[in-house]
Design an enzyme around this catalytic site. Structure first.
Site, PDB file in Angstrom:
ATOM      1  N   LYS A   1       0.821  -1.218   0.000  1.00 50.72           N
ATOM      2  CA  LYS A   1       0.000   0.000   0.000  1.00 50.72           C
ATOM      3  C   LYS A   1       0.850   1.260   0.000  1.00 50.72           C
ATOM      4  O   LYS A   1       0.469   2.275  -0.586  1.00 50.72           O
ATOM      5  CB  LYS A   1      -0.950   0.013   1.208  1.00 50.72           C
ATOM      6  CG  LYS A   1      -2.126  -0.907   1.043  1.00 50.72           C
ATOM      7  CD  LYS A   1      -3.263  -0.520   1.987  1.00 50.72           C
ATOM      8  CE  LYS A   1      -4.468  -1.411   1.776  1.00 50.72           C
ATOM      9  NZ  LYS A   1      -5.492  -1.232   2.815  1.00 50.72           N
TER      10      LYS A   1
ATOM     11  N   LYS B   1      -4.732 -10.315  -7.015  1.00 47.64           N
ATOM     12  CA  LYS B   1      -5.948 -10.371  -6.209  1.00 47.64           C
ATOM     13  C   LYS B   1      -7.032  -9.450  -6.779  1.00 47.64           C
ATOM     14  O   LYS B   1      -6.712  -8.358  -7.241  1.00 47.64           O
ATOM     15  CB  LYS B   1      -5.538  -9.893  -4.804  1.00 47.64           C
ATOM     16  CG  LYS B   1      -6.517 -10.115  -3.733  1.00 47.64           C
ATOM     17  CD  LYS B   1      -5.908  -9.689  -2.404  1.00 47.64           C
ATOM     18  CE  LYS B   1      -5.975  -8.196  -2.206  1.00 47.64           C
ATOM     19  NZ  LYS B   1      -5.741  -7.762  -0.834  1.00 47.64           N
TER      20      LYS B   1
ATOM     21  N   LYS C   1     -10.393  -3.494  -4.904  1.00 54.71           N
ATOM     22  CA  LYS C   1     -11.070  -2.250  -5.280  1.00 54.71           C
ATOM     23  C   LYS C   1     -10.084  -1.199  -5.761  1.00 54.71           C
ATOM     24  O   LYS C   1     -10.473  -0.212  -6.365  1.00 54.71           O
ATOM     25  CB  LYS C   1     -11.935  -1.725  -4.142  1.00 54.71           C
ATOM     26  CG  LYS C   1     -11.250  -1.606  -2.826  1.00 54.71           C
ATOM     27  CD  LYS C   1     -12.305  -1.397  -1.739  1.00 54.71           C
ATOM     28  CE  LYS C   1     -11.883  -1.973  -0.422  1.00 54.71           C
ATOM     29  NZ  LYS C   1     -12.980  -2.342   0.442  1.00 54.71           N
TER      30      LYS C   1
HETATM   31  P1  AMP Z   1     -11.253  -5.004   2.784  1.00 52.84           P
HETATM   32  O1  AMP Z   1     -12.249  -4.592   1.779  1.00 52.84           O
HETATM   33  O2  AMP Z   1      -9.847  -4.935   2.319  1.00 52.84           O
HETATM   34  O3  AMP Z   1     -11.499  -4.391   4.125  1.00 52.84           O
HETATM   35  O4  AMP Z   1     -11.512  -6.565   2.999  1.00 52.84           O
HETATM   36  C1  AMP Z   1     -12.658  -7.057   3.651  1.00 52.84           C
HETATM   37  C2  AMP Z   1     -12.607  -8.561   3.689  1.00 52.84           C
HETATM   38  O5  AMP Z   1     -12.641  -9.100   2.363  1.00 52.84           O
HETATM   39  C3  AMP Z   1     -11.313  -9.110   4.331  1.00 52.84           C
HETATM   40  O6  AMP Z   1     -11.633 -10.233   5.132  1.00 52.84           O
HETATM   41  C4  AMP Z   1     -10.489  -9.527   3.138  1.00 52.84           C
HETATM   42  O7  AMP Z   1      -9.606 -10.588   3.443  1.00 52.84           O
HETATM   43  C5  AMP Z   1     -11.556  -9.988   2.155  1.00 52.84           C
HETATM   44  N1  AMP Z   1     -11.087  -9.854   0.762  1.00 52.84           N
HETATM   45  C6  AMP Z   1     -10.763  -8.717   0.107  1.00 52.84           C
HETATM   46  N2  AMP Z   1     -10.366  -8.978  -1.167  1.00 52.84           N
HETATM   47  C7  AMP Z   1     -10.455 -10.338  -1.318  1.00 52.84           C
HETATM   48  C8  AMP Z   1     -10.200 -11.227  -2.398  1.00 52.84           C
HETATM   49  N3  AMP Z   1      -9.794 -10.791  -3.591  1.00 52.84           N
HETATM   50  N4  AMP Z   1     -10.406 -12.554  -2.193  1.00 52.84           N
HETATM   51  C9  AMP Z   1     -10.846 -13.010  -0.989  1.00 52.84           C
HETATM   52  N5  AMP Z   1     -11.096 -12.224   0.070  1.00 52.84           N
HETATM   53  C10 AMP Z   1     -10.917 -10.894  -0.081  1.00 52.84           C
END
Ligand code: AMP
Ligand code: TRP
Length: 345
Positions: A114, A207, A210
């Site tokens: 990041k 991955k 967003k």
């Molecule tokens: P975040 O939006 O980064 O706060 O992520 C929220 C949840 O979604 C966390 O538990 C992440 O590990 C999961 N997550 C985010 N991106 C992915 C992805 N590409 N595949 C699986 N889990 C994800």
């Protein structure tokens, strides 16, 4: 001390939620409600580790809350709240800033990704982010943390912090009546299912995220039927038909990703999907996948939009969840203060 099982997880209110969030986290959160006491947190303090426009942040907090409720999170049963309303998170994070070591944080790959090349210019908050995450979990002595695979390293750090706190303060902890000297449990990651790491639709080695500039790389929970169909149609694949066995997915990251997505959405496994689609071309598999996506995601997007029509009600849900969260976290934080040697009135 034997800790009662308790689930905690958090999601950031930034950007729109996508299929990775849904399959990696949301589905499991919702499932765990059936068997566990669950606490789910919109982590707005984490969000501001990178710049957020205040008006957009407020909207994003409500949107994420609405999306989770639309997906089946029941705020009566589970605790659903936003982090900044419960000051125990920030207070415990400070204590953990003083427990965690620089060397531990220096290993965190998410910070490196990041912060990018301009590390000198990253916020201090972005660096200390995993300590706050440990505080989120341990402020409730949560034992189980459902997350996507990308959060594994942060969970390991939370375990290290719990252990170091227990060791550093072993004496006062025992004096307080914890005979085994264990004040904080070791939280376990819950990273299960066929889609713990959903990959970009444009590149099976990255991955789904967003922050990826191309919107074609992800399916957003708010996408309409046409864009879902288009994105899946355009998803990168290879020229081979689907294999009949999971071993045949090795070295075929795009194929593996799409099969994993199908399995997770359908509530089955990769071998089940391959026994149905093995030998078929992507031209046959993709329309089936698009249809399944629309079937599962469409109603969530509709319901989330409906809930967003009444933002005051969402704010009430968050205020109520925050009050319940505070009731659980305050006594634990008070004990931390006593253990550390602070005076409180
Ligand atoms: P975040 O939006 O980064 O706060 O992520 C929220 C949840 O979604 C966390 O538990 C992440 O590990 C999961 N997550 C985010 N991106 C992915 C992805 N590409 N595949 C699986 N889990 C994800
Ligand atoms: N860091 C997590 C993410 O980006 C979000 C998060 C914050 C979290 N605090 C947490 C997840 C506590 C689980 C438990 O996805």
């Amino acid at each position: 001390m034997k800790f009662q099982e308790r689930v905690f997880s958090g999601m950031q209110p930034t950007g729109s939620l996508h299929l990775g969030n849904y399959l990696g986290a949301m589905l499991k959160w919702i499932d765990l409600q059936k068997t566990h006491e669950c606490i789910y947190c919109v982590v707005d303090l984490h969000a501001i580790t990178v710049w957020q426009d205040p008006a957009e942040l407020r909207q994003a907090i409500r949107q994420v809350t609405a999306a989770y409720m639309a997906a089946g999170l029941d705020p009566k049963k589970s605790i659903l709240f936003n982090q900044s309303q419960v000051s125990a998170h920030a207070e415990l994070a400070w204590v953990f800033n003083c427990v965690a070591r620089l060397g531990w944080l220096n290993r965190m790959t998410q910070f490196k990704e990041k912060a990018g090349k301009d590390r000198e210019n990253a916020s201090v908050g972005l660096y200390a982010y995993p300590n706050l995450m440990a505080a989120d979990i341990l402020a409730y002595r949560a034992t189980h943390v459902p997350v996507g695979d990308d959060q594994k390293q942060h969970l390991e750090l939370a375990r290290d912090i719990a252990q170091k706190f227990n060791n550093d303060f072993a004496e006062p902890i025992r004096e307080m009546g914890y005979e085994d000297g264990i004040f904080f449990p070791q939280p376990e990651p819950v990273i299960t299912g066929p889609a713990t790491r959903v990959m970009s639709l444009r590149d099976g080695t990255r991955k789904m995220s967003k922050s990826e500039p191309s919107d074609l790389s992800r399916i957003n929970l708010t996408d309409d039927v046409d864009s879902i169909a288009k994105k899946i149609k355009k998803a990168k694949t290879d020229p081979e038909p689907l294999p009949g066995e999971v071993e045949g997915l090795e070295a075929r990251p795009e194929a593996e990703n799409l099969v994993g997505i199908y399995a997770a959405l359908a509530g089955t496994s990769k071998p089940d999907v391959l026994s149905e689609f093995g030998g078929k071309q992507f031209s046959q598999f993709k329309p089936a996948l698009a249809e399944l996506c629309v079937e599962k995601l469409g109603p969530i997007a509709d319901e989330a939009r409906r809930l967003m029509n009444d933002p005051a009600e969402i704010d009430r849900v968050l205020a109520n969840g925050s009050e319940r969260a505070r009731e659980l976290a305050t006594p634990i934080l008070n004990e931390v203060k006593d253990v550390v040697g602070f005076i409180r009135g």
